[in-house]
Design an enzyme around this catalytic site. Sequence first.
Site, mmCIF file in Angstrom:
data_model
loop_
_atom_site.group_PDB
_atom_site.id
_atom_site.type_symbol
_atom_site.label_atom_id
_atom_site.label_comp_id
_atom_site.label_asym_id
_atom_site.label_seq_id
_atom_site.Cartn_x
_atom_site.Cartn_y
_atom_site.Cartn_z
ATOM 1 C CG ASP A 17 -1.932 -1.057 1.206
ATOM 2 O OD1 ASP A 17 -2.061 -1.996 0.269
ATOM 3 O OD2 ASP A 17 -3.157 -0.933 1.829
ATOM 4 N NE ARG A 97 -2.530 3.830 13.658
ATOM 5 C CZ ARG A 97 -1.648 2.753 13.287
ATOM 6 N NH1 ARG A 97 -0.579 2.709 13.634
ATOM 7 N NH2 ARG A 97 -1.985 1.836 12.677
ATOM 8 C CG ASP A 126 -5.390 3.891 12.548
ATOM 9 O OD1 ASP A 126 -5.577 4.349 13.537
ATOM 10 O OD2 ASP A 126 -4.950 3.149 11.924
ATOM 11 C CB SER A 180 -5.643 -5.913 7.557
ATOM 12 O OG SER A 180 -6.709 -5.232 8.530
#
Length: 406
Positions: A17, A97, A126, A180
């Site tokens: 990605d 994050r 996110d 994922s």
Amino acid sequence: MSKNIKKVVLGYSGGLDTSVILKWLKTTYDCEVVTFTADLGQGDELEEARRKAELVGIKEIYIEDLREEFVSDFVFPMFRANAVYEGVYLLGTSIARPLIAKRMVEIAHETGADAIAHGATGKGNDQVRFELTAYALDPAIRVIAPWREWDLMSRTRLIEYAEANQIPVPKDKRGEAPFSVDANLLHTSSEGKVLEDPGEPAPDYVYQRTVDPEKAPDTAELVTIGFEKGDAVSVNGEKLSPAGVLTKLNELGGKHGVGRLDMVENRFVGMKSRGVYETPGGTILLVAHRGIESITLDRGAAHLKDDIMPRYAELIYNGFWYSPEREMLQALIDKSQEFVSGEVTIKLFKGSASLVTRSSPYSLYSEDLVTFEEGSGTYDHKDAAGFIRLQGLRLRTWAARNKRAR
């Protein structure tokens, strides 16, 4: 979209990605790209990210070990609050994050970049966490979110784009991934695909950090954790750094199958999502911290902390780590930890972490007060009569009114 961007800092893992995003940024914005890869204890081979960035001509490559900062400045402050989201989630992804985004903004300043870019999708939390952090730290920063701009909305389209632009596609990425994964030193998070139906059990292969509790050792193991001012500083008598403490607790908890969670949570963006989390060290740490607080915090302070905790946890989950209200709550929480020092022993067995003992030089616990034997006279049983009468005054008044009204 405005194309007036000269340089952008990309949060880069080296995976498919972000490799596609790297090429897409250079093509779409005709700009320089700086890559940033953070080591938060996810266990990946980070030098591979450097090699891939160099292959496409990236000159400014940042790969940084942030494990100590992650635990000392983000995980530990959060655990001082005993923060859990919706009663069970220990916020492993949420708390990582703001650190990543903070460092991206700092690198943008260091390199003269006018934007940052992330690989979060338009459906998840996110994107909110990255962008709210960025704006809180630099209100003028520009944020590029490719998943909200491009038309590569499927795995097939990503692979086609990668092949058309000579981006290597690993063999395991050509088929559809079964789920994922996001990982750091605090937890692993698995979601999507085989986990999307909450009515179906999570397959055994989803779990990566913990053994099946049924296959864990048949003998319990005791672990003693030392605390100073609310933070864990030692494990079994060995002084360790913040990241060292969490690494050791992960090892012990994982061996005993501690810290598994399968939950359906309410995302900030409005949908429900099923996630499977493994937080072995964090689960032990939470039990231990509440244990040491139980003898060192006054009742009023302890209950106030419990009252504000859901709000504090929600702020972290929703991306408001850098907000005035979170900082205000943190100041209150940190004040409460002045005397939260001592040792706690936890028993690990077949997926459970149970508190066994707790001790502190600042303990408020008095054996003399609670004993069923004759004490020193500090507490007079007769005093309870007046206390109860005063507490019951409003109830007696309320009951009398109700009786007259019938």
